[in-house]
Motif scaffolding. Structure first.
Motif: not given
Length: 347
Positions: A115-130, A187-193
């Protein structure tokens, strides 16, 4: 003694020696072992990941077969019980801090996000290990199932994990937001959870922007309508106010229609400077963390474990993610035009 550097030695040498000494001093418990310290323990667990060994017994047999090279690995012949006891009793904090040290090295060489903006970008999510409940009774999830949940914010500079939190599988995603520390201005992006209005207040106080999907049942007041370019797919751009326990929260609601599928999405953010199209593109890039989870589960040993205790499982997971950072670091240093997954398969 003649020295022929192996792939394994080259990969492990990317971690500076003083890092092991500093962390071993920080986490030492009682009298240190002369033959099998933290560094040697990590070397064995690292070998299990890179050599894709299914068990501790198998890994030690392979190392014993290469006994002439153990000196250059920094190892000596070690009993299986010694490694198993170390994985059960030694603090996980050493491996957690080693992961953090490796992320610091890796982030300094990682390419910037697209992306063009200079801010750091993070995605937040989780996964289950059975996990098998009969083998891992401490990880009870349901009546007949066991498991743990791994929460990861993915740094889009290089698409590398920035932090790891491991909880019980039944823990809700929103519990992790209280322990998450992100750089100011990011900037952090995440789902509805992860939607939590009180957390939104805390993020704004730390000058951190967020982007997420809008829940259908959100109660809000429309404050302002903004002009949009519908040709780009943006259908709406509104300033809204939502009620919280404290002050009313001023947010931004944007609508977007995917030109390929025709589906309409609504996003919620506290970022008012970026265009509505950029907000939609940021939320679309959340898919990168799903690719990351798929990558590590296919190429690293985090679905089958060489120890059954909670401590051993945590050590193996942190070792696996540290190995992922080692491979990414090698990729960035060498400027290889291949993915971390391809590099892992090559080694």
């Amino acid at each position: 003694m003649s020295h022929h550097s192996t792939l394994f030695s080259q990969a492990r040498s990317l971690i500076p020696g003083h890092v092991f000494q500093k962390l071993a001093q920080r986490h030492k418990t009682g009298r240190a072992s002369r033959k099998f310290g933290f560094k040697e323990q990590f070397t064995v667990m690292d070998f299990i990941q890179l050599a894709d060994r299914p068990s501790l017994r198998d890994a030690l047999c392979c190392l014993k077969a290469a006994s002439r090279r153990l000196y250059h690995f920094g190892l000596k012949n070690v009993a299986r019980s010694t490694v198993a006891d170390a994985n059960t009793t030694r603090p996980v904090g050493f491996f957690r801090d080693l992961f953090a040290e490796m992320y610091g090295l890796c982030a300094s060489k990682a390419p910037k996000h697209k992306f063009r903006f200079k801010s750091r970008l993070f995605s937040l999510d989780a996964t289950t290990i059975k996990l098998c409940l009969s083998l891992f009774p401490w990880a009870s999830f349901r009546k007949t199932r066991g498991g743990i949940k791994m929460h990861v914010p993915l740094d889009h500079d290089g698409h590398i994990p920035a932090f790891v939190a491991i909880t019980e599988a039944r823990a809700h995603k929103s519990r992790i937001d209280r322990t998450l520390e992100l750089p100011r201005g990011s900037i952090v992006v995440f789902d509805k959870g992860y939607v939590d209005h009180n957390w939104f207040q805390a993020l704004g106080a730390r000058n951190i922007s967020f982007v997420t999907r809008l829940k259908r049942n959100v109660v809000c007041t429309l404050l302002e309508r903004r002009l949009v370019n519908r040709r780009s797919g943006v259908t709406s751009d509104h300033a809204i106010e939502v009620a919280t326990r404290g002050k009313p929260l001023r947010l931004r609601r944007t609508g977007y229609r995917d030109p390929e599928s025709g589906r309409r999405y609504e996003f919620l953010t506290n970022q008012f400077r970026l265009s509505a199209q950029t907000i939609a593109d940021i939320c679309k890039d959340l898919w990168q963390i799903e690719l990351f989870f798929k990558e590590i589960k296919q190429n690293l040993r985090i679905r089958s474990f060489v120890g059954n205790s909670e401590n051993a499982v945590m050590i193996q997971i942190f070792t696996a993610l540290t190995v992922y950072l080692l491979l990414a670091y090698q990729k960035f240093l060498s400027r290889l035009d291949i993915s971390v997954q391809q590099l892992c398969q090559l080694i």
